[in-house]
Design an enzyme around this catalytic site. Structure first.
Site, PDB file in Angstrom:
ATOM      1  N   GLU A 172      -0.190   6.365 -12.575  1.00  0.00           N
ATOM      2  CA  GLU A 172       0.059   6.560 -11.002  1.00  0.00           C
ATOM      3  C   GLU A 172       0.814   7.949 -10.725  1.00  0.00           C
ATOM      4  OE1 GLU A 172       0.439   3.885  -8.524  1.00  0.00           O
ATOM      5  OE2 GLU A 172      -0.782   2.390  -9.893  1.00  0.00           O
ATOM      6  N   HIS A 248       7.638   2.752  -8.377  1.00  0.00           N
ATOM      7  CA  HIS A 248       7.349   3.904  -9.276  1.00  0.00           C
ATOM      8  C   HIS A 248       8.652   4.604  -9.409  1.00  0.00           C
ATOM      9  CE1 HIS A 248       3.508   4.347  -6.705  1.00  0.00           C
ATOM     10  NE2 HIS A 248       3.185   4.154  -7.703  1.00  0.00           N
ATOM     11  N   CYS A 370       7.486  10.911  -1.917  1.00  0.00           N
ATOM     12  CA  CYS A 370       6.011   9.915  -1.859  1.00  0.00           C
ATOM     13  C   CYS A 370       5.030  10.938  -1.551  1.00  0.00           C
ATOM     14  CB  CYS A 370       5.835   8.544  -1.478  1.00  0.00           C
ATOM     15  SG  CYS A 370       6.977   7.503  -2.359  1.00  0.00           S
TER      16      CYS A 370
HETATM   17  O1  SUG Z   1       1.071   2.653  -3.912  1.00  0.00           O
HETATM   18  N1  SUG Z   1       1.888   1.892  -0.283  1.00  0.00           N
HETATM   19  C1  SUG Z   1       2.029   2.906  -1.515  1.00  0.00           C
HETATM   20  C2  SUG Z   1       3.247   3.736  -1.470  1.00  0.00           C
HETATM   21  C3  SUG Z   1       3.141   4.765  -2.536  1.00  0.00           C
HETATM   22  C4  SUG Z   1       4.561   5.513  -2.646  1.00  0.00           C
HETATM   23  N2  SUG Z   1       4.616   6.524  -3.522  1.00  0.00           N
HETATM   24  C5  SUG Z   1       5.570   6.986  -4.428  1.00  0.00           C
HETATM   25  N3  SUG Z   1       6.548   6.276  -4.736  1.00  0.00           N
HETATM   26  N4  SUG Z   1       5.305   8.102  -5.115  1.00  0.00           N
HETATM   27  C6  SUG Z   1       1.792   2.202  -2.942  1.00  0.00           C
HETATM   28  O2  SUG Z   1       2.342   0.965  -2.778  1.00  0.00           O
HETATM   29  C7  SUG Z   1       1.090   0.509   1.180  1.00  0.00           C
HETATM   30  C8  SUG Z   1      -0.327  -0.110   1.640  1.00  0.00           C
HETATM   31  C9  SUG Z   1      -0.183  -1.287   2.823  1.00  0.00           C
HETATM   32  O3  SUG Z   1       0.475  -2.113   2.362  1.00  0.00           O
HETATM   33  O4  SUG Z   1      -0.809  -1.126   3.666  1.00  0.00           O
HETATM   34  C10 SUG Z   1       0.776   1.308  -0.011  1.00  0.00           C
HETATM   35  O5  SUG Z   1      -0.272   1.755  -0.387  1.00  0.00           O
END
Ligand code: SUG
Length: 447
Positions: A172, A248, A370
């Site tokens: 990730e 994460h 993020c």
């Molecule tokens: O991978 N959300 C992302 C958020 C990423 C956050 N990144 C960090 N923590 N670095 C994920 O879960 C949401 C998609 C949706 O539900 O439409 C989404 O992909």
């Protein structure tokens, strides 16, 4: 001289709430709600402006083109794009949301980056993350790799392929990676955090939500980046934290230079991890690592997840002080706001706080940290990077106009079947790549 440049993901024109990230509480909570892509992009740009105005080096990555209908076609949908949109909308709405997701905005997941000061060959290393755990994210790496190569071209940069896309090597990216060093240009320590180990299938792991990242993935990245073993620490996330929505590690800890801020329930072996980190850090610095642990009694795990306190950015201000860039949700929660105020006023290694409104991104589970990929660059490396993606008030002004011209202010799941959304996105992104002089990075430009 070296500095850390934050490359924020510019939010794409199809930002929507698909609810397609199982284990990410905000994503589930907002499934199917109307989104506002225009506001999302403007909020992201305003955050970049805040950092730029504070004197923190800032740049951006363009959004990926969506919908990626290649995903639907690989699942057997055929015909014109309009036909595919219509059929997927009827048969598999979640797949349509995956094709349309603007998740590339969360560039902390784009790749793992190691600065030249840490690599045996003195180059900056990039490994795009395979993001294999979620369908909508597993399609990001080809465009990510093209963007990285377009921005960082030359002998000083080593671009690796992503690790094979399989659960045992789930990667990730930088969201599970923290670099600590006495200064950006000095040799540093790299902390890699994983959710489970493929080699230990009966070992500790979350009960409900997926552990997206494995130990084996991180060991691969360490090898590829030619890091010195004695300056690497591997740590397993607390499975209870993952089950509480910490999908994460950057949702539960953050570090910068000699500062490490974490929740006391971040790691499976909390004390051992912090000890190993401090010991490794002592190999690169005469002054000790400054660790601040937040107690459960002060900020419970679920409050940390709800406010994204640890998804704040820790940034170096020009005079060397450290600022916390926190989401407004922290300010709105009285006890978290008071806690941060006490940190700033007290002995903790944080000198200032700035709150940013990222509501649209936050509702998909993405806070300040993020949205950015950290890249430490020397003067020479910065000079070799594409200057067109470096943030400036003039670029901010241009991009605001570009967003106002091309982005909708409301998207619901029903809108995703509209072929005009696809056409408008293509026109918008084509214009953007010309503005940023990035060459051909999108599949429709390569065909
Ligand atoms: O991978 N959300 C992302 C958020 C990423 C956050 N990144 C960090 N923590 N670095 C994920 O879960 C949401 C998609 C949706 O539900 O439409 C989404 O992909």
């Amino acid at each position: 001289m070296a500095r850390e440049v934050n490359f924020d993901g510019l939010v794409g024109p199809t930002h929507n709430y698909g609810g397609i990230s199982f284990g990410n509480v905000a994503s589930a909570d907002h499934q199917g709600q109307g989104s506002n892509p225009r506001a999302a992009a403007l909020q992201g740009l305003a955050k970049m402006r805040t950092l730029h105005d504070l004197g923190v080096p800032q740049a951006l990555f363009p959004p990926h083109f969506r919908p990626e209908l290649g995903l639907a076609r690989r699942m057997g949908f055929t015909g014109t794009d309009a036909q595919v949109l219509q059929d997927v909308a009827r048969a598999l709405p979640l797949l349509l949301a995956s094709c349309y997701s603007a998740s590339s905005m969360w560039t902390a997941n784009a790749a793992t980056v190691s600065p030249s000061a840490d690599s045996a060959d003195g180059r900056v290393h990039f490994t795009p993350a395979n993001l294999q755990n979620k369908i909508h994210r597993s399609i990001e790496w080809p465009t990510t790799a093209r963007i990285l190569k377009a921005v960082f071209a030359g002998d000083g940069f080593a671009h690796h392929q992503p690790l094979p896309s399989t659960a045992a090597l789930g990667d990730e990216g930088a969201a599970n990676h923290t670099r600590l060093a006495p200064s950006y240009g000095a040799a540093g320590v790299q902390l890699f955090v994983y959710g489970e180990s493929a080699a230990n299938p009966f070992g500790a792991k979350p009960k409900f939500f997926p552990a997206r990242h494995t130990l084996e993935a991180s060991t691969g990245v360490v090898r590829l980046h030619r890091l010195h073993e004695e300056r690497v620490v591997m740590a397993q996330q607390n499975p209870e934290a993952i089950d509480a929505g910490v999908f994460h590690n950057d949702v539960i800890s953050v570090g910068d230079r000699d500062v490490f801020l974490c929740h006391e329930r971040a790691f499976l072996q909390q004390d051992e991890t912090l000890r190993a980190l401090s010991e490794a850090y002592a190999r690169v610095s005469e002054r000790p690592l400054r660790v601040h642990q937040v107690r459960e009694a002060d900020v419970p795990l679920h409050t940390a997840v709800a406010t994204y306190l640890f998804n704040s950015q820790l940034v170096a201000l020009p005079e060397g002080k450290t600022a916390l860039i926190a989401p407004e949700q922290c300010q709105e929660n009285g006890s978290v706001r008071d806690y941060i105020a006490a940190l700033v006023e007290g002995d903790a290694p944080i000198d200032a706080v700035h709150y940013v409104d990222l509501r649209q991104s936050m509702q998909g589970g993405g806070g300040p940290a993020c949205l950015r990929l950290r890249v430490v660059l020397t003067d020479e490396e910065l000079a070799a990077s594409n200057p067109r993606v470096v943030f400036s008030p003039a670029l901010h002004h241009d991009l605001e106009a570009w967003v106002e011209k091309h982005y909708r202010d409301r998207l619901t799941p029903r809108d995703l079947a509209d072929p005009q959304l696809l056409d408008a996105s293509r026109v918008a992104l084509d214009e953007l790549t010309q503005r940023l002089e990035l060459g051909s990075i999108y599949p429709f430009q390569l065909a």
